[in-house]
Design a protein around this motif. Structure first.
Motif, PDB file in Angstrom:
ATOM      1  N   HIS A 101      17.226  38.217 -32.626  1.00 53.77           N
ATOM      2  CA  HIS A 101      16.111  37.578 -31.932  1.00 53.77           C
ATOM      3  C   HIS A 101      15.353  36.574 -32.791  1.00 53.77           C
ATOM      4  CE1 HIS A 101      16.891  40.316 -28.753  1.00 53.77           C
ATOM      5  NE2 HIS A 101      16.405  41.377 -29.359  1.00 53.77           N
ATOM      6  N   GLN A 114      10.756  34.401 -27.327  1.00 56.64           N
ATOM      7  CA  GLN A 114      11.676  34.862 -26.305  1.00 56.64           C
ATOM      8  C   GLN A 114      10.893  35.565 -25.204  1.00 56.64           C
ATOM      9  OE1 GLN A 114      14.941  36.383 -29.384  1.00 56.64           O
ATOM     10  NE2 GLN A 114      15.860  35.857 -27.426  1.00 56.64           N
ATOM     11  N   HIS A 118       8.965  38.869 -25.798  1.00 54.62           N
ATOM     12  CA  HIS A 118       8.057  39.012 -26.937  1.00 54.62           C
ATOM     13  C   HIS A 118       6.627  38.640 -26.519  1.00 54.62           C
ATOM     14  CE1 HIS A 118      11.274  38.844 -30.365  1.00 54.62           C
ATOM     15  NE2 HIS A 118      10.973  40.075 -30.010  1.00 54.62           N
ATOM     16  N   LEU A 127      10.837  25.507 -25.164  1.00 50.65           N
ATOM     17  CA  LEU A 127      11.952  26.033 -24.387  1.00 50.65           C
ATOM     18  C   LEU A 127      12.401  25.158 -23.223  1.00 50.65           C
ATOM     19  CD1 LEU A 127      10.807  29.771 -24.247  1.00 50.65           C
ATOM     20  CD2 LEU A 127      12.322  28.680 -25.907  1.00 50.65           C
ATOM     21  N   ASN A 179      19.419  34.333 -26.774  1.00 54.04           N
ATOM     22  CA  ASN A 179      18.969  33.462 -25.688  1.00 54.04           C
ATOM     23  C   ASN A 179      17.491  33.736 -25.397  1.00 54.04           C
ATOM     24  OD1 ASN A 179      18.442  32.280 -23.097  1.00 54.04           O
ATOM     25  ND2 ASN A 179      20.618  32.304 -22.658  1.00 54.04           N
ATOM     26  N   PRO A 180      16.617  32.719 -25.473  1.00 53.20           N
ATOM     27  CA  PRO A 180      15.182  32.965 -25.290  1.00 53.20           C
ATOM     28  C   PRO A 180      14.773  33.303 -23.858  1.00 53.20           C
ATOM     29  CG  PRO A 180      15.595  30.613 -25.464  1.00 53.20           C
ATOM     30  CD  PRO A 180      16.894  31.300 -25.784  1.00 53.20           C
ATOM     31  N   GLU A 189      16.743  38.964 -21.628  1.00 53.24           N
ATOM     32  CA  GLU A 189      17.042  40.123 -22.465  1.00 53.24           C
ATOM     33  C   GLU A 189      18.560  40.301 -22.509  1.00 53.24           C
ATOM     34  OE1 GLU A 189      13.572  43.203 -21.273  1.00 53.24           O
ATOM     35  OE2 GLU A 189      14.388  41.959 -19.683  1.00 53.24           O
TER      36      GLU A 189
END
Length: 356
Positions: free
Chosen positions: A115, A119, A122, A160, A230-231, A234
């Motif tokens: 991670h 993301q 988070h 992003l 991958n942001p 999950e």
């Protein structure tokens, strides 16, 4: 019929290499690679352990997220299980299992939860009306997003979606809805963990040492599989992210088809790791889905090490023990085997034998 070398080794293990110290499994330390490589080569020679390429029965060991962040007390998401030291005790048994069964484990595949800070799961990704971030373990529902209880942090758009905040907000709602419609866990805000480049991301030293020792003794290259970078989704399962497409059906991520194919080529696949209720359960569930779409009888080649995995339990906050048990019961009903690391492999139900 003569007993094969592989069968002899499993039935009468030579014991544990002298370097293994079970009391250090819950600690951080440097693996002395050069020394262990020499010891592994000598161990294989003394015990008559052949290179993995000679295996007639190919056995894979899939280790899921056996990383410091999940397995060392005091780290971000230590999996304590119901007893308080779950992951440490699991890894102590796991290391012993690897050493005692060196001669019949063809390859070890280890996944690494991976991670970065920004993301969707988070805290920094979300803010409330006052601009405060959610606390770890907060569940964010689609309803929470619709009513504005939690909204996307505007600063995330620059990182992003090239500054398109509206696009990111639409996606966030779509993501939460997809989780709910798919019967998955809700969006959970996790503490920052398994950070790429950080010490939490690394494999637990005792397990890393066992993997390295196995690779040197059997001349078998371990496979390290990264997941979770991958942001926008999950990635509990190493085989597939939680959400594959965006609001317009545009691809967000994809299944790990190469790994799925690789795992299904083994004559037997053994699974262990953390956590039983999350990344282990989701990975096995995805594998079962692929098996059922291909050939349901393949489920019998999968063996789940019950005593080398624990569920997420945070006293007074959340306990996923029941979900973990329900998942494993479903896997067993489909034909997979629930086994223990302390039982001889050759006594496991339907475990394949060398045909020679």
């Amino acid at each position: 019929m003569n007993t094969t070398l592989q069968e002899l080794t499993v039935k009468a293990p030579a014991g544990l290499p002298p370097h293994f110290d079970p009391e250090r499994v819950g600690e951080i330390w440097r693996v002395p690679y050069q020394q262990r490589a020499a010891e592994a080569e000598l161990w294989a020679k003394e015990q008559g352990i052949p290179p993995a390429e000679a295996d007639r029965v190919r056995v894979g060991l899939l280790l899921i997220d056996v990383q410091n962040t999940f397995c060392i007390p005091g780290f971000e998401l230590f999996v304590a299980g119901s007893g308080g030291l779950g992951a440490v005790e699991d890894n102590r048994r796991l290391c012993q299992f690897i050493y005692r069964n060196l001669a019949c484990l063809t390859q070890i595949i280890a996944t690494l939860d991976t991670h970065t800070a920004m993301q969707i799961f988070h805290p920094v990704f979300w803010v409330d009306a006052q601009g405060a971030h959610p606390e770890p373990a907060t569940a964010i529902s689609a309803a929470d997003i619709r009513c504005g209880r939690w909204r996307v942090n505007p600063a995330m758009a620059a990182n992003l979606t090239q500054g398109d905040l509206t696009r990111l907000q639409v996606y966030a709602l779509h993501y939460a809805e997809q989780l709910e419609q798919g019967g998955k866990y809700p969006l959970i805000v996790w503490p920052y963990h398994s950070m790429l480049g950080g010490i939490g991301h690394a494999l637990v030293p005792a397990v890393e040492e066992a993997i390295f020792f196995h690779g040197m003794a059997r001349l078998s290259q371990p496979s390290l599989q990264l997941k979770g970078a991958n942001p926008l989704t999950e990635n509990y399962s190493v085989l597939s992210p939680e959400v594959l497409t965006g609001p317009e059906g545009d691809p967000i991520d994809e299944k790990n088809e190469l790994l799925i194919h690789h795992l299904l080529q083994f004559d037997a696949l053994i699974v262990a790791g953390q956590a039983k209720s999350h990344c282990v359960a989701w990975t096995v569930s995805d594998l079962l889905q692929e098996i059922q779409a291909t050939d349901p009888s393949l489920a019998k080649k999968v063996y789940l090490l019950e005593d080398c995995t624990s569920p997420v339990v945070i006293p007074g906050v959340v306990d996923f023990s029941e979900q973990a048990e329900a998942a494993f019961a479903r896997f067993a009903e489909a034909g997979m085997h629930r086994v223990r690391s302390t039982d001889p492999i050759w006594e496991w139900p339907e475990f394949p034998r060398d045909p020679s």
